[in-house]
Design a protein around this motif. Structure first.
Motif, PDB file in Angstrom:
ATOM      1  N   ASP A 109       0.866  -1.184   0.000  1.00  9.94           N
ATOM      2  CA  ASP A 109       0.000   0.000   0.000  1.00  9.94           C
ATOM      3  C   ASP A 109       0.903   1.234   0.000  1.00  9.94           C
ATOM      4  O   ASP A 109       1.637   1.482   0.964  1.00  9.94           O
ATOM      5  CB  ASP A 109      -0.888  -0.035   1.254  1.00  9.94           C
ATOM      6  N   THR A 110       0.852   2.011  -1.066  1.00 12.58           N
ATOM      7  CA  THR A 110       1.741   3.166  -1.196  1.00 12.58           C
ATOM      8  C   THR A 110       1.136   4.456  -0.649  1.00 12.58           C
ATOM      9  O   THR A 110       1.766   5.516  -0.715  1.00 12.58           O
ATOM     10  CB  THR A 110       2.124   3.376  -2.668  1.00 12.58           C
ATOM     11  N   ASN A 126       0.309   7.089   2.083  1.00 13.54           N
ATOM     12  CA  ASN A 126       0.897   7.472   3.362  1.00 13.54           C
ATOM     13  C   ASN A 126      -0.227   7.760   4.365  1.00 13.54           C
ATOM     14  O   ASN A 126      -1.009   8.691   4.174  1.00 13.54           O
ATOM     15  CB  ASN A 126       1.762   8.716   3.181  1.00 13.54           C
ATOM     16  N   PRO A 127      -0.326   6.985   5.443  1.00 14.99           N
ATOM     17  CA  PRO A 127      -1.383   7.230   6.430  1.00 14.99           C
ATOM     18  C   PRO A 127      -1.367   8.642   7.002  1.00 14.99           C
ATOM     19  O   PRO A 127      -2.415   9.186   7.367  1.00 14.99           O
ATOM     20  CB  PRO A 127      -1.084   6.197   7.526  1.00 14.99           C
ATOM     21  N   SER A 142      -7.993  -0.920   3.749  1.00 14.11           N
ATOM     22  CA  SER A 142      -6.620  -1.027   3.273  1.00 14.11           C
ATOM     23  C   SER A 142      -5.658  -0.933   4.456  1.00 14.11           C
ATOM     24  O   SER A 142      -6.023  -0.443   5.530  1.00 14.11           O
ATOM     25  CB  SER A 142      -6.325   0.110   2.292  1.00 14.11           C
ATOM     26  N   PRO A 143      -4.415  -1.392   4.285  1.00 17.36           N
ATOM     27  CA  PRO A 143      -3.435  -1.261   5.361  1.00 17.36           C
ATOM     28  C   PRO A 143      -3.251   0.178   5.824  1.00 17.36           C
ATOM     29  O   PRO A 143      -3.138   0.443   7.023  1.00 17.36           O
ATOM     30  CB  PRO A 143      -2.158  -1.828   4.741  1.00 17.36           C
ATOM     31  N   SER A 144      -3.225   1.133   4.878  1.00 19.37           N
ATOM     32  CA  SER A 144      -3.028   2.532   5.260  1.00 19.37           C
ATOM     33  C   SER A 144      -4.209   3.057   6.061  1.00 19.37           C
ATOM     34  O   SER A 144      -4.030   3.851   7.005  1.00 19.37           O
ATOM     35  CB  SER A 144      -2.793   3.405   4.024  1.00 19.37           C
ATOM     36  N   ARG A 184       1.367  -4.897   3.282  1.00 20.56           N
ATOM     37  CA  ARG A 184       2.308  -4.027   3.992  1.00 20.56           C
ATOM     38  C   ARG A 184       2.135  -2.600   3.489  1.00 20.56           C
ATOM     39  O   ARG A 184       1.760  -2.374   2.341  1.00 20.56           O
ATOM     40  CB  ARG A 184       3.735  -4.510   3.762  1.00 20.56           C
ATOM     41  N   ILE A 185       2.417  -1.643   4.372  1.00 20.06           N
ATOM     42  CA  ILE A 185       2.414  -0.238   3.986  1.00 20.06           C
ATOM     43  C   ILE A 185       3.826   0.140   3.597  1.00 20.06           C
ATOM     44  O   ILE A 185       4.790  -0.238   4.282  1.00 20.06           O
ATOM     45  CB  ILE A 185       1.933   0.656   5.147  1.00 20.06           C
ATOM     46  N   THR A 205       0.631  -5.057  10.894  1.00 19.94           N
ATOM     47  CA  THR A 205       0.708  -4.227   9.693  1.00 19.94           C
ATOM     48  C   THR A 205       0.918  -2.765  10.069  1.00 19.94           C
ATOM     49  O   THR A 205       1.783  -2.073   9.514  1.00 19.94           O
ATOM     50  CB  THR A 205      -0.570  -4.362   8.855  1.00 19.94           C
ATOM     51  N   GLU A 206       0.146  -2.298  11.068  1.00 19.71           N
ATOM     52  CA  GLU A 206       0.279  -0.916  11.513  1.00 19.71           C
ATOM     53  C   GLU A 206       1.564  -0.714  12.305  1.00 19.71           C
ATOM     54  O   GLU A 206       2.221   0.317  12.192  1.00 19.71           O
ATOM     55  CB  GLU A 206      -0.904  -0.520  12.403  1.00 19.71           C
ATOM     56  N   TRP A 218       4.615  -0.256  10.159  1.00 20.97           N
ATOM     57  CA  TRP A 218       4.666   1.092   9.579  1.00 20.97           C
ATOM     58  C   TRP A 218       5.093   2.113  10.626  1.00 20.97           C
ATOM     59  O   TRP A 218       5.933   2.987  10.353  1.00 20.97           O
ATOM     60  CB  TRP A 218       3.305   1.479   8.992  1.00 20.97           C
TER      61      TRP A 218
END
Length: 270
Positions: free
Chosen positions: A4-5, A7-8, A94-96, A144-145, A212-213, A216
């Motif tokens: 996941d590209t 950016n949170p 989504s991961p983000s 993955r983020i 996952t979080e 990141w």
């Protein structure tokens, strides 16, 4: 693997502007509550509670046992932002998006993120109600983020914070286990063959969130700690029915143990 590209930190800018204006104070640490563990928000001196549904850009948790508020409180002298629930990939996020809660705290100044979670015990020594402090994690979600800085931290868990928390818990007479936690996508529970596989790959416990979080958060330079509550013991020999209701009920009955560990963790200066 899906990377996941997004950016949170970019996703939470409107929410950060809103809470920064409302609270007028920087945040030291973020705490994310797992299934049935929302009572961590009642620790310390609560200054404010905000319904996540009223904050633009945030998604409200949809799984039973997860609250929908973010609480500003002071625990052991630290200004804390406590989320009473979390988002999961199996909900379709989504991961983000799953990382927006800790990302919001980071945008408000947090340097430490503490995740609590309900997990199933894989190691034969673990019992229901045991609190485990993972020393590492295995991400089996295939998601993955994209890391902001791949050199920021070599491990998911901050080893020094972890070491000091184990020491602090021991000094307070609080029993904790250590081990490796795995994250799978869920929401189905593990078959007996999957239990054997996860054990063989080095996992001592397994859940459906957090790593996952956490990966990141570590990649952007945050200190990360995970507090895992064993809500059920997994077996590879007996077919034992398990429901999410069972997990939440066990979490709620063991919240005092988790709160004691969280309070110990936040009392550790870094």
């Amino acid at each position: 693997m899906y990377i996941d590209t997004v950016n949170p930190l970019e996703l939470v800018q409107p929410a950060a502007f809103h809470l920064r204006d409302r609270w007028q104070t920087p945040i030291d640490v973020c705490v994310i509550a797992g299934s049935g563990l929302s009572s961590v928000a009642s620790l310390g001196d609560v200054a404010d509670s905000v319904d996540l549904g009223t904050v633009r850009g945030l998604v409200v948790p949809g799984v039973a046992g997860h609250g929908g508020a973010v609480v500003l409180t002071s625990i052991a002298g630290a200004r804390c932002m406590v989320f009473t629930g979390r988002l999961h990939g199996y909900e379709g996020h989504s991961p983000s998006t799953c990382a927006t809660y800790p990302a919001l705290a980071i945008a408000l100044g947090a340097k430490r993120v503490l995740f609590t979670q309900a997990v199933g015990g894989l190691h034969h020594s673990l019992r229901t109600g045991t609190v485990m402090l993972p020393i590492d994690g295995l991400n089996f979600t295939n998601r993955r983020i994209a890391a902001a800085d791949t050199t920021a931290r070599a491990t998911i868990i901050d080893p020094e914070w972890h070491r000091q928390v184990v020491f602090e818990c021991t000094a307070r007479g609080i029993g904790v286990a250590e081990g490796t936690v795995a994250q799978v996508m869920g929401p189905s529970y593990e078959t007996r063959s999957e239990v054997r596989m996860l054990r063989g790959m080095g996992a001592d416990a397994v859940g459906m969130s957090t790593l996952t979080e956490a990966i990141w958060c570590a990649s952007v330079g945050c200190s990360v700690l995970v507090v895992s509550l064993i809500t059920n013991v997994l077996t590879d020999t007996v077919c034992s029915p398990l429901t999410h209701h069972d997990v939440v009920a066990t979490s709620q009955s063991s919240q005092e143990n988790v709160c004691s560990v969280v309070e110990s963790a936040l009392s550790v200066p870094l």
